[in-house]
Design a protein around this motif. Structure first.
Motif, PDB file in Angstrom:
ATOM      1  N   SER A  79      35.115  17.332  -0.720  1.00 41.54           N
ATOM      2  CA  SER A  79      35.798  16.438  -1.654  1.00 41.54           C
ATOM      3  C   SER A  79      35.238  15.047  -1.392  1.00 41.54           C
ATOM      4  N   THR A  80      34.872  14.343  -2.439  1.00 40.91           N
ATOM      5  CA  THR A  80      34.301  12.999  -2.232  1.00 40.91           C
ATOM      6  C   THR A  80      35.356  12.060  -1.628  1.00 40.91           C
ATOM      7  N   ASN A  81      36.640  12.290  -1.946  1.00 39.84           N
ATOM      8  CA  ASN A  81      37.691  11.481  -1.292  1.00 39.84           C
ATOM      9  C   ASN A  81      37.682  11.749   0.215  1.00 39.84           C
TER      10      ASN A  81
ATOM     11  N   GLN B   1      32.025  20.119  -5.764  1.00 39.20           N
ATOM     12  CA  GLN B   1      32.898  20.034  -4.592  1.00 39.20           C
ATOM     13  C   GLN B   1      33.429  21.434  -4.271  1.00 39.20           C
TER      14      GLN B   1
ATOM     15  N   GLY C 120      37.742  20.377  -3.973  1.00 40.05           N
ATOM     16  CA  GLY C 120      38.241  19.245  -4.782  1.00 40.05           C
ATOM     17  C   GLY C 120      39.767  19.239  -4.793  1.00 40.05           C
ATOM     18  N   ARG C 121      40.345  18.037  -4.689  1.00 38.51           N
ATOM     19  CA  ARG C 121      41.810  17.924  -4.639  1.00 38.51           C
ATOM     20  C   ARG C 121      42.323  17.117  -5.812  1.00 38.51           C
ATOM     21  N   GLY C 122      43.521  17.515  -6.287  1.00 34.99           N
ATOM     22  CA  GLY C 122      44.183  16.778  -7.351  1.00 34.99           C
ATOM     23  C   GLY C 122      45.493  16.207  -6.838  1.00 34.99           C
ATOM     24  N   ARG C 123      46.273  15.628  -7.727  1.00 35.24           N
ATOM     25  CA  ARG C 123      47.581  15.071  -7.330  1.00 35.24           C
ATOM     26  C   ARG C 123      48.508  16.199  -6.904  1.00 35.24           C
TER      27      ARG C 123
ATOM     28  N   PHE D   5      41.432  20.874  -7.388  1.00 32.63           N
ATOM     29  CA  PHE D   5      40.711  20.402  -8.576  1.00 32.63           C
ATOM     30  C   PHE D   5      39.382  21.146  -8.619  1.00 32.63           C
TER      31      PHE D   5
ATOM     32  N   ASN E   8      47.676  10.042 -14.689  1.00 32.35           N
ATOM     33  CA  ASN E   8      46.300  10.026 -14.185  1.00 32.35           C
ATOM     34  C   ASN E   8      45.336  10.930 -14.921  1.00 32.35           C
TER      35      ASN E   8
ATOM     36  N   LYS F  78      42.508  18.110 -21.206  1.00 33.62           N
ATOM     37  CA  LYS F  78      42.158  17.252 -20.074  1.00 33.62           C
ATOM     38  C   LYS F  78      40.643  17.131 -19.913  1.00 33.62           C
TER      39      LYS F  78
ATOM     40  N   GLY G 239      40.600  13.803 -14.292  1.00 39.69           N
ATOM     41  CA  GLY G 239      41.773  13.532 -13.459  1.00 39.69           C
ATOM     42  C   GLY G 239      41.420  12.474 -12.421  1.00 39.69           C
ATOM     43  N   ILE G 240      42.433  11.745 -11.985  1.00 36.12           N
ATOM     44  CA  ILE G 240      42.217  10.663 -11.008  1.00 36.12           C
ATOM     45  C   ILE G 240      43.169  10.862  -9.832  1.00 36.12           C
TER      46      ILE G 240
ATOM     47  N   ILE H 237      37.645  10.318  -8.931  1.00 35.86           N
ATOM     48  CA  ILE H 237      37.645  10.592 -10.372  1.00 35.86           C
ATOM     49  C   ILE H 237      36.808  11.844 -10.628  1.00 35.86           C
ATOM     50  N   GLY H 238      37.380  12.798 -11.310  1.00 31.95           N
ATOM     51  CA  GLY H 238      36.644  14.015 -11.655  1.00 31.95           C
ATOM     52  C   GLY H 238      36.575  14.140 -13.165  1.00 31.95           C
TER      53      GLY H 238
HETATM   54  C1  BTN Z   1      44.226  15.434 -10.752  1.00 31.77           C
HETATM   55  O1  BTN Z   1      43.843  15.910 -11.827  1.00 31.77           O
HETATM   56  O2  BTN Z   1      45.359  15.674 -10.288  1.00 31.77           O
HETATM   57  C2  BTN Z   1      43.322  14.512 -10.003  1.00 31.77           C
HETATM   58  C3  BTN Z   1      41.942  15.080  -9.832  1.00 31.77           C
HETATM   59  C4  BTN Z   1      41.016  14.167  -9.050  1.00 31.77           C
HETATM   60  C5  BTN Z   1      39.671  14.819  -8.812  1.00 31.77           C
HETATM   61  C6  BTN Z   1      38.703  13.896  -8.156  1.00 31.77           C
HETATM   62  S1  BTN Z   1      37.074  14.556  -8.144  1.00 31.77           S
HETATM   63  C7  BTN Z   1      36.555  13.320  -7.060  1.00 31.77           C
HETATM   64  C8  BTN Z   1      37.651  13.159  -6.052  1.00 31.77           C
HETATM   65  N1  BTN Z   1      37.544  14.157  -5.020  1.00 31.77           N
HETATM   66  C9  BTN Z   1      38.595  14.968  -4.971  1.00 31.77           C
HETATM   67  O3  BTN Z   1      38.765  15.887  -4.161  1.00 31.77           O
HETATM   68  N2  BTN Z   1      39.468  14.641  -5.935  1.00 31.77           N
HETATM   69  C10 BTN Z   1      38.985  13.521  -6.715  1.00 31.77           C
END
Ligand code: BTN
Length: 320
Positions: free
Chosen positions: A85-87, A107, A110-113, A118, A169, A177, A180-181, A200-201
């Protein structure tokens, strides 16, 4: 001799045969196939047509191209082929300076809220920026809404598409969609060491079949909206420019940005469900305050301010 050399021979509007690539680079046809397959895994869209060969339909994020496109921006932009995940990757760099931007072609985690996953297959644009704002956490509640405006402006700049925002977000087009942020703050309040990672994805060239089945009906990509692939580098550069502009405006032009947020927010004026854990409450979304919190009116007439926290908002009958 590898995929960089193969990529250099591929053109966006011209087909080149595998045989010609193998002749020019002095490598076997099997090595050409392997390089093309690896480039595809990196996020490049490469068309292959019998008797014509290969054609590059869209380039994946590439550091050298991005640096060239961002010469006027002092932020440091790096591109990874893959990360969890870039975060997370930025969190693993405690000394990274303000304005560190990390982009990945895909990723694995990848993670979302709200702890959601994600899905991040090749073709999407996954970007995180680290900011070290000179402010307290309480002054930064509007960070996600401002990032949403920056994304919306970047999509408009790059594709001419006027996207909308679903509180708080999601960037949305045609009711689905697009992006997502995920904003994550860390550091001790009052210590002056606060850092914010905005992730941001964007579904840039993402194909529906590459997304999990459950997500497909509510997701759309820029490629689908435009009817053709898009150079992820142009989108990434537009996004970094707009985030840089957002950073400069963070504490001084908040109202102007929040007005744009509210006018693009399709949640407003709608009957929604407020989801808190397993509890769902129906309400009318009436407005957005200066921090991006949602003003709602419940069925009993009472009003409340919903701030992002652990809450999500859905339409009465679906995603919107
Ligand atoms: C969401 O939809 O709830 C938020 C999604 C955010 C995804 C971006 S992709 C870049 C960054 N790295 C992650 O793991 N999550 C965010």
């Amino acid at each position: 001799m590898g995929k960089a050399e193969v990529l250099a021979l591929l053109r966006e509007d011209e087909y080149i045969s595998g045989e010609e690539i193998s002749r020019q680079l002095g490598i076997s046809r099997a090595a050409v196939c392997k390089a093309v397959s690896s480039l595809r895994t990196d996020g490049c869209l490469i068309d292959a047509v019998t008797n014509r060969g290969y054609c590059l339909k869209a380039a994946a994020p590439e550091e050298s191209r991005l640096r060239a496109l961002l010469q006027d921006c002092p932020w440091n932009v790096r591109v990874l082929r893959e990360t969890d995940s870039t975060n997370n990757a930025l969190k693993r760099e405690p000394n990274a300076p303000h304005g560190s931007v990390l982009i990945a072609a895909r990723q694995s985690g990848g993670r979302g809220r709200l702890g959601r996953c994600f899905s991040s297959p090749p073709g999407g644009l996954y970007l995180s920026v680290l900011l070290r704002p000179r402010a307290e956490a309480a002054e930064l509640l509007h960070l996600t809404p401002m990032a949403a405006v920056a994304v919306r402006r970047a999509i408009q700049d790059c594709c001419g598409i006027s996207a909308q925002i679903k509180w708080i977000n999601d960037i949305v087009a045609e009711g689905k969609k697009l992006c997502g942020i995920l904003t994550e703050l860390s550091g001790e309040a009052g210590s002056g060491t606060l850092s914010a990672i905005i992730g941001i994805g964007i579904n840039c060239n993402t194909l529906p079949q590459e997304l999990p089945e459950a997500v497909r009906p509510i997701a759309v990509s820029l490629r689908q909206l435009l009817g053709k692939p898009l150079d992820a580098n142009l989108l990434a550069a537009a996004l970094v420019h707009r985030l840089y502009e957002m950073d400069a405006a963070l504490l001084t032009q908040k109202n102007e940005w929040m007005q744009e947020y509210a006018s693009a927010c399709l949640t407003l004026g709608k009957q929604v469900q407020i989801l808190r854990g397993r509890t769902r409450t129906a309400a009318l979304a009436e407005g957005i305050d200066e921090n991006g919190c949602l003003r709602v009116r419940y069925e009993n007439g009472e009003t409340a301010l919903i701030c992002a926290g652990e809450v999500s908002v859905r339409g009465m009958y679906g995603y919107i």
